[in-house]
Design a protein around this motif. Structure first.
Motif, PDB file in Angstrom:
ATOM      1  N   UNK A 259      -8.842  -6.610  -6.742  1.00  0.00           N
ATOM      2  CA  UNK A 259      -7.948  -7.256  -5.791  1.00  0.00           C
ATOM      3  C   UNK A 259      -7.673  -6.310  -4.623  1.00  0.00           C
ATOM      4  N   UNK A 260      -7.307  -6.900  -3.474  1.00  0.00           N
ATOM      5  CA  UNK A 260      -6.867  -6.061  -2.355  1.00  0.00           C
ATOM      6  C   UNK A 260      -5.570  -5.377  -2.775  1.00  0.00           C
ATOM      7  N   UNK A 261      -5.443  -4.088  -2.490  1.00  0.00           N
ATOM      8  CA  UNK A 261      -4.174  -3.451  -2.828  1.00  0.00           C
ATOM      9  C   UNK A 261      -3.184  -3.590  -1.675  1.00  0.00           C
ATOM     10  N   UNK A 262      -1.968  -3.133  -1.910  1.00  0.00           N
ATOM     11  CA  UNK A 262      -0.920  -3.307  -0.900  1.00  0.00           C
ATOM     12  C   UNK A 262      -1.244  -2.542   0.375  1.00  0.00           C
ATOM     13  N   UNK A 263      -1.879  -1.370   0.200  1.00  0.00           N
ATOM     14  CA  UNK A 263      -2.212  -0.578   1.397  1.00  0.00           C
ATOM     15  C   UNK A 263      -3.178  -1.362   2.275  1.00  0.00           C
ATOM     16  N   UNK A 264      -4.132  -2.043   1.626  1.00  0.00           N
ATOM     17  CA  UNK A 264      -5.098  -2.823   2.405  1.00  0.00           C
ATOM     18  C   UNK A 264      -4.372  -3.886   3.219  1.00  0.00           C
ATOM     19  N   UNK A 265      -3.450  -4.617   2.562  1.00  0.00           N
ATOM     20  CA  UNK A 265      -2.719  -5.650   3.300  1.00  0.00           C
ATOM     21  C   UNK A 265      -1.888  -5.028   4.428  1.00  0.00           C
ATOM     22  N   UNK A 266      -1.288  -3.884   4.128  1.00  0.00           N
ATOM     23  CA  UNK A 266      -0.484  -3.228   5.170  1.00  0.00           C
ATOM     24  C   UNK A 266      -1.364  -2.848   6.345  1.00  0.00           C
ATOM     25  N   UNK A 267      -2.579  -2.351   6.030  1.00  0.00           N
ATOM     26  CA  UNK A 267      -3.473  -1.940   7.120  1.00  0.00           C
ATOM     27  C   UNK A 267      -3.939  -3.139   7.931  1.00  0.00           C
ATOM     28  N   UNK A 268      -4.179  -4.263   7.242  1.00  0.00           N
ATOM     29  CA  UNK A 268      -4.597  -5.463   7.982  1.00  0.00           C
ATOM     30  C   UNK A 268      -3.476  -5.894   8.920  1.00  0.00           C
ATOM     31  N   UNK A 269      -2.246  -5.898   8.400  1.00  0.00           N
ATOM     32  CA  UNK A 269      -1.117  -6.294   9.250  1.00  0.00           C
ATOM     33  C   UNK A 269      -0.979  -5.368  10.441  1.00  0.00           C
ATOM     34  N   UNK A 270      -1.184  -4.058  10.186  1.00  0.00           N
ATOM     35  CA  UNK A 270      -1.061  -3.092  11.270  1.00  0.00           C
ATOM     36  C   UNK A 270      -2.145  -3.338  12.321  1.00  0.00           C
ATOM     37  N   UNK A 271      -3.337  -3.655  11.820  1.00  0.00           N
ATOM     38  CA  UNK A 271      -4.439  -3.926  12.750  1.00  0.00           C
ATOM     39  C   UNK A 271      -4.144  -5.151  13.604  1.00  0.00           C
ATOM     40  N   UNK A 272      -3.616  -6.201  12.953  1.00  0.00           N
ATOM     41  CA  UNK A 272      -3.291  -7.424  13.696  1.00  0.00           C
ATOM     42  C   UNK A 272      -2.274  -7.145  14.789  1.00  0.00           C
TER      43      UNK A 272
ATOM     44  N   UNK B 123       0.936 -18.222  -0.076  1.00  0.00           N
ATOM     45  CA  UNK B 123       1.216 -19.393  -0.903  1.00  0.00           C
ATOM     46  C   UNK B 123       0.346 -19.434  -2.156  1.00  0.00           C
ATOM     47  N   UNK B 124      -0.706 -18.610  -2.180  1.00  0.00           N
ATOM     48  CA  UNK B 124      -1.631 -18.650  -3.319  1.00  0.00           C
ATOM     49  C   UNK B 124      -1.102 -17.769  -4.449  1.00  0.00           C
ATOM     50  N   UNK B 125      -1.475 -18.111  -5.707  1.00  0.00           N
ATOM     51  CA  UNK B 125      -1.046 -17.274  -6.837  1.00  0.00           C
ATOM     52  C   UNK B 125      -1.588 -15.863  -6.700  1.00  0.00           C
ATOM     53  N   UNK B 126      -0.747 -14.906  -6.983  1.00  0.00           N
ATOM     54  CA  UNK B 126      -1.158 -13.509  -6.839  1.00  0.00           C
ATOM     55  C   UNK B 126      -2.137 -13.130  -7.946  1.00  0.00           C
ATOM     56  N   UNK B 127      -2.967 -12.148  -7.668  1.00  0.00           N
ATOM     57  CA  UNK B 127      -3.811 -11.566  -8.714  1.00  0.00           C
ATOM     58  C   UNK B 127      -5.109 -12.300  -8.965  1.00  0.00           C
ATOM     59  N   UNK B 128      -5.340 -13.446  -8.292  1.00  0.00           N
ATOM     60  CA  UNK B 128      -6.627 -14.129  -8.447  1.00  0.00           C
ATOM     61  C   UNK B 128      -7.595 -13.555  -7.428  1.00  0.00           C
ATOM     62  N   UNK B 129      -8.629 -12.911  -7.892  1.00  0.00           N
ATOM     63  CA  UNK B 129      -9.569 -12.368  -6.916  1.00  0.00           C
ATOM     64  C   UNK B 129     -11.019 -12.655  -7.281  1.00  0.00           C
ATOM     65  N   UNK B 130     -11.236 -13.480  -8.319  1.00  0.00           N
ATOM     66  CA  UNK B 130     -12.614 -13.902  -8.581  1.00  0.00           C
ATOM     67  C   UNK B 130     -12.597 -15.210  -9.350  1.00  0.00           C
TER      68      UNK B 130
END
Lengths: 345, 411
Positions: free
Chosen positions: B180-193, B298-305
């Protein structure tokens, strides 16, 4: 001719030579620093504090690199090309007055190597010779990219010299002299020629960019199209000579522009300052003002280089022949009319 | 031999100086030329600065990927796709995974789709960043390129956080992602946006209305839609001619139909249009990523495959402690899984155009035959005939704006 005069002139030549070399060397450093500053980078900072020893390191590297002369190249012309480019670039600064006459050890010394009464023509002659360095080097390399660079360089310099000359004619109508010394003296205090010749200055500026082969007119080099243009095949110090020549040309053309249009060593309230500081320190302030202006111009050259794209070959020719030359001629006519009207009044 | 060519015909250059060529000269543009951005050659016949004819030589870095793929299990083909268009590897990876999923009939959860969309749009941005930045360099304006490179670095940091690699990402697995994407990845995406739009705006300010840039690029390499379609062009360069064909809309994959975005189209198909269009696509990609980030909440967390145990490698702890997991692990690695005996074609919108995977399967662990529809290869076919009559400088910026990636050209 007395010995003191000779010694004085030789000293002046040596000092000027050293200053030119230093400015050219540190222009390479400044170019990299300015580029880094504009591109959010750090730039050279390893050799010495702020990378100030970088030019020395680069120069040393150039000296010790292997000299490669490509097979099929004309050896003598291959060597003559960069030598000529470097030599002619040095000649220009001889007629530029860097300050008022200065009193040193009880003697009045003019801060100009020689005051030729046709100084402007001399500069033009020397600058036109500079293109031979590019042409000979490009042709002797036995490389098609070099040859194309050389051809571009030749046609570009010839085209832009015309507009440059025409823009000067309008200035001559105003100033009535070809001597740099008189030109500088006429612009005393704040009477800079830029006030009377703004259009002429713009034309001259564009042509100066073209004559020094700087972006947006760097077609003879044009790294992404012609690999390195006329210096594709050059290595070691011959390559360094070309680079050095470019920076010296930049220095000389900045100095010429400053002297022709921006008052040279003159600055507002200079009489009061001179009276305050005396005949030794007063002119030295003028010299620093002159070099400050030159450095600003060199910075402008770099600023443009790292901002705009370059022209295409045919657009370059169009700009030279169809825009600048008509503009320069119009400038002459307007200037002549204005002068006549003002005289009659 | 030297009298072989009796008269100079279009697109049939002479190769040596000994061949009779009248006033014309032969110029080798490449294989190692600063403007080719890779290893490929154009032998041009020049009349001064003008190109009379040219022949493209490709295959300098041909690595026989299609043949290698025939000997590799499906999950081992992903690293090959990395090396096609290495400016946007994740799109290639995802395209391949989705092809196999199409073959196997796997339905992926929405969350996986949205994660994929984020990764694909990020890599579309990196691809366009490189192309437009390099176009600036090739026209002589270097600074814009470096502004963009810094942003590409930030995207690569996101990739690094997601999969550990930067350039050749090998991102994701058949059925989803390896983790799964970790929190840092999401934080970095938000920062990039947040950080990217001002930079892109600055870049556009530097170029879009720059008189020299417009003069250099407008009208260069203009192509009409009919010609472009007849050469099977796709991607930004096709849309620049005015054809609104985008695989993301015409044949949606990875739930692209859930997103609200626009497909910019040009009018003339020249270099300037392509440049503007790529910039605009980056804005649209940003929109898509923003929407995907919203939808993810809105999607359930932890589903990545997807739940496909016979194709998705189980976690190592389960392999050691759990019989089913061990069996599936063995079957996947040894290639004991049955696959349908059929053929599929799946295409994704790559950085340069429609990146297709044509897979013929004979039921074994490896493809019987796999063909990559590589947009660079197809888009490049017109290059030599386009160059005819152009100035050398135009030909070079035309090449940059076609965004030919040597890895994808030669495969």
């Amino acid at each position: 001719m007395e010995a003191a005069f000779l010694i004085e002139k030789i000293l002046l030549v040596v000092v000027l030579f050293v200053i030119t070399l230093t400015i050219a060397a540190y222009s390479t450093w400044a170019e990299r620093k300015v580029a880094a500053w504009m591109q959010d980078r750090v730039g050279p900072n390893r050799a010495g504090i702020f990378g100030l020893l970088q030019p020395l390191a680069d120069g040393g590297k150039m000296f010790f690199k292997e000299e490669i002369i490509p097979s099929g190249a004309n050896k003598w012309l291959f060597i003559a090309g960069p030598s000529l480019a470097l030599l002619t670039s040095f000649l220009g600064s001889a007629v530029i007055p860097f300050g008022q006459s200065i009193e040193l050890f009880g003697k009045t010394v003019p801060l100009q190597v020689t005051d030729i009464n046709v100084g402007i023509l001399y500069i033009f002659g020397v600058v036109s010779l500079g293109v031979y360095g590019i042409m000979i080097g490009g042709w002797a390399s036995n490389n098609k990219y070099s040859l194309m660079g050389a051809i571009r360089g030749a046609s570009q310099n010839i085209s832009y010299e015309i507009a440059m000359g025409l823009s000067i004619i309008a200035l001559l109508l105003v100033t009535n002299t070809l001597s740099f010394k008189e030109l500088a003296e006429q612009q005393h205090s704040w009477h800079w020629n830029i006030i009377y010749q703004p259009l002429g200055f713009l034309i001259f500026l564009v042509c100066a960019f073209a004559e020094t082969n700087r972006v947006p007119f760097d077609l003879p080099e044009c790294e992404t199209e012609l690999i390195g243009g006329y210096n594709t095949e050059y290595s070691a110090f011959k390559m360094g000579a070309y680079m050095f020549a470019e920076y010296i040309n930049m220095f000389v053309s900045s100095a010429v522009m400053v002297t022709l249009y921006f008052g040279g060593y003159n600055y507002p309230f200079m009489d009061q300052v001179n009276a305050l500081l005396g005949p030794t320190w007063g002119p030295l302030v003028g010299v620093s003002v002159m070099f400050l202006k030159i450095i600003l111009f060199i910075f402008f050259f770099m600023w443009v280089r790292w901002t705009v794209p370059r022209f295409r070959y045919d657009q370059l020719m169009d700009l030279g022949w169809k825009v600048l030359i008509p503009l320069a001629i119009a400038n002459i006519v307007i200037t002549a009319i204005v002068i006549t009207v003002v005289d009659k009044l | 031999m030297s009298n072989f060519i009796t008269e100079i015909t279009p697109n049939r250059p002479v190769y040596t100086d000994n061949d009779p060529q009248g006033d014309l000269t032969t110029l080798n543009l490449g294989p190692t030329h600063p403007a080719t951005h890779g290893v490929f050659q154009n032998v041009l016949q020049m009349d001064g600065e003008r190109i009379v004819s040219g022949v493209s030589t490709i295959g300098y870095i041909h690595r026989a990927f299609e043949k290698i793929a025939e000997h590799r299990p499906f999950y081992q083909i992903t690293p090959l796709t990395d090396r096609l268009n290495y400016c946007s590897s994740p799109i290639n990876n995802m395209g391949w995974h989705m092809t196999v999923e199409k073959l196997l009939g796997i339905e992926t959860p929405k969350r996986v789709d949205y994660l994929r969309v984020i990764v694909m749009e990020l890599s579309r941005i990196t691809d366009h960043l490189i192309c437009n930045g390099i176009l600036g360099v090739d026209t002589g304006a270097f600074s814009g390129f470096l502004y963009l490179m810094e942003e590409r670095e930030h995207v690569y940091e996101i990739f690094e956080e997601i999969c550990g690699a930067r350039l050749t990402t090998n991102i994701g697995r058949i059925g989803g992602f390896e983790r799964d994407f970790n929190d840092i990845a999401f934080a970095k995406i938000n920062k990039f946006l947040e950080k990217f739009p001002p930079i892109l705006k600055e870049f556009e300010k530097l170029f879009n209305r720059n008189r020299i840039f417009i003069e250099r690029t407008s009208g260069v390499g203009a192509v009409d839609p009919e010609t472009a379609l007849s050469y099977s062009w796709s991607g930004p360069i096709l849309r620049a001619t005015g054809v609104d064909y985008d695989v993301r809309v015409n044949e949606p994959y990875a739930s692209y139909q859930d997103f609200d975005f626009e497909i910019p189209v040009g009018t003339t198909g020249d270099v300037y249009d392509r440049f503007i269009l790529r910039n605009e696509e980056m804005w649209q990609s940003l929109r898509i990523i923003e929407q995907a980030m919203e939808k993810l909440k809105k999607e359930p967390k932890g589903v990545f495959h997807a739940d496909v145990p016979e194709f998705y490698l189980p976690p190592k702890e389960q392999v050691y402690n759990n019989m089913e997991a061990l069996i599936y692990h063995f079957k996947i690695v040894m290639g004991e899984v049955d696959t349908p005996k059929t053929e599929v074609y799946h295409a994704v919108e790559g950085g340069n155009g429609e990146l297709g995977f044509y897979l013929i399967n004979d039921g074994g662990r490896t493809p019987y035959r796999l063909h990559f529809r590589r947009p660079s290869f197809i888009n490049y076919q017109m290059y030599a005939s386009m160059s005819r009559g152009m100035l050398l400088s135009d030909a070079i910026i035309n090449m940059s704006s076609l965004n030919i990636i040597a890895g994808e050209l030669d495969a």
